[in-house]
Design an enzyme around this catalytic site. Structure first.
Site, PDB file in Angstrom:
ATOM      1  N   ASP A  16       2.559   9.461 -63.003  1.00  0.00           N
ATOM      2  CA  ASP A  16       2.939   8.505 -61.968  1.00  0.00           C
ATOM      3  C   ASP A  16       2.231   7.176 -62.251  1.00  0.00           C
ATOM      4  OD1 ASP A  16       4.040   7.510 -59.606  1.00  0.00           O
ATOM      5  OD2 ASP A  16       2.392   8.258 -58.382  1.00  0.00           O
ATOM      6  N   GLU A  44       1.675   4.303 -59.471  1.00  0.00           N
ATOM      7  CA  GLU A  44       0.844   3.892 -58.336  1.00  0.00           C
ATOM      8  C   GLU A  44      -0.040   5.051 -57.878  1.00  0.00           C
ATOM      9  OE1 GLU A  44       3.149   1.486 -55.365  1.00  0.00           O
ATOM     10  OE2 GLU A  44       4.784   1.985 -56.749  1.00  0.00           O
TER      11      GLU A  44
END
Length: 206
Positions: A10, A12
């Site tokens: 991922d 963020e």
């Protein structure tokens, strides 16, 4: 047999701060602080965000100015460099190319799979276009289908599908509510844990 390995991560919460929280802090709009850590339904979350932007007449350019001032999380650039010496890395994110490019420059232009925005003549964001539903999980499955061993890390509800689909998945600095809901995933605390996880998994033979 040993397979080549790809790490999917991922963006963020793992490599950079949460973009929408930064926008909330800059604008003072507290409702924009909500993320997939709070609302698992991504469509519900994004429809709410776009309604808030329309209400406050915030344009894409306004959001981009905030993003341009965001720096990667401390240690992220160095950790990403070390990871890329061990495995191929692909960032799987539910952000948008129109948001992410300044952050990709600061991270050294890693590969990013994400989504796109529709913007009108006044610069207002009118809609978001998902490349496909549950694209993170689909990407992991596709990589495994072409015989890569896939490791996956993420911090939030919208990451658990790809963690489950990977050969090995782990939560990275997740909030306690995500840990409580998905206790079967190992939890990594910081980049040293992440590097150790990747090293440990790549030493296995499959």
């Amino acid at each position: 047999m040993t397979q080549p390995t790809i790490l999917t991560t991922d963006l963020e919460g793992v490599l950079v701060p949460e973009i929408w929280i930064a926008v909330a802090e800059r604008t003072g709009i507290e409702r924009l602080r909500l993320t997939t850590r709070d609302i698992p339904d991504y469509d519900e979350l994004m429809r709410g965000r776009l309604a808030i932007l329309r209400e406050h007449r915030l344009t894409l350019a306004d959001i981009q100015r905030v993003i341009g001032a965001i720096d990667p999380l401390p240690g992220a650039v160095e950790a990403l460099g070390q990871l890329r010496q061990q495995v191929q890395v692909i960032i799987l994110s539910d952000t948008y190319y129109e948001f992410a490019m300044p952050l990709m420059a600061k991270l050294g232009w890693p590969t990013l799979f994400c989504h796109s925005l529709d913007v009108d003549d006044q610069g207002m964001i009118t809609a978001y276009r998902l490349r496909m539903p549950d694209s993170k999980t689909a990407a992991v499955r596709a990589l495994r289908d072409i015989h890569f061993r896939v490791l996956a890390v993420g911090d939030s509800y919208n990451d658990v599908g790809m963690l489950a689909a990977a050969d090995a998945g782990a939560l990275f600095d997740p909030p306690q509510n995500v840990v409580a809901d998905f206790p079967h995933f190992p939890v990594l605390r910081g980049y040293d844990d992440l590097l150790a996880f990747v090293e440990r998994e790549t030493e296995k033979e499959w």
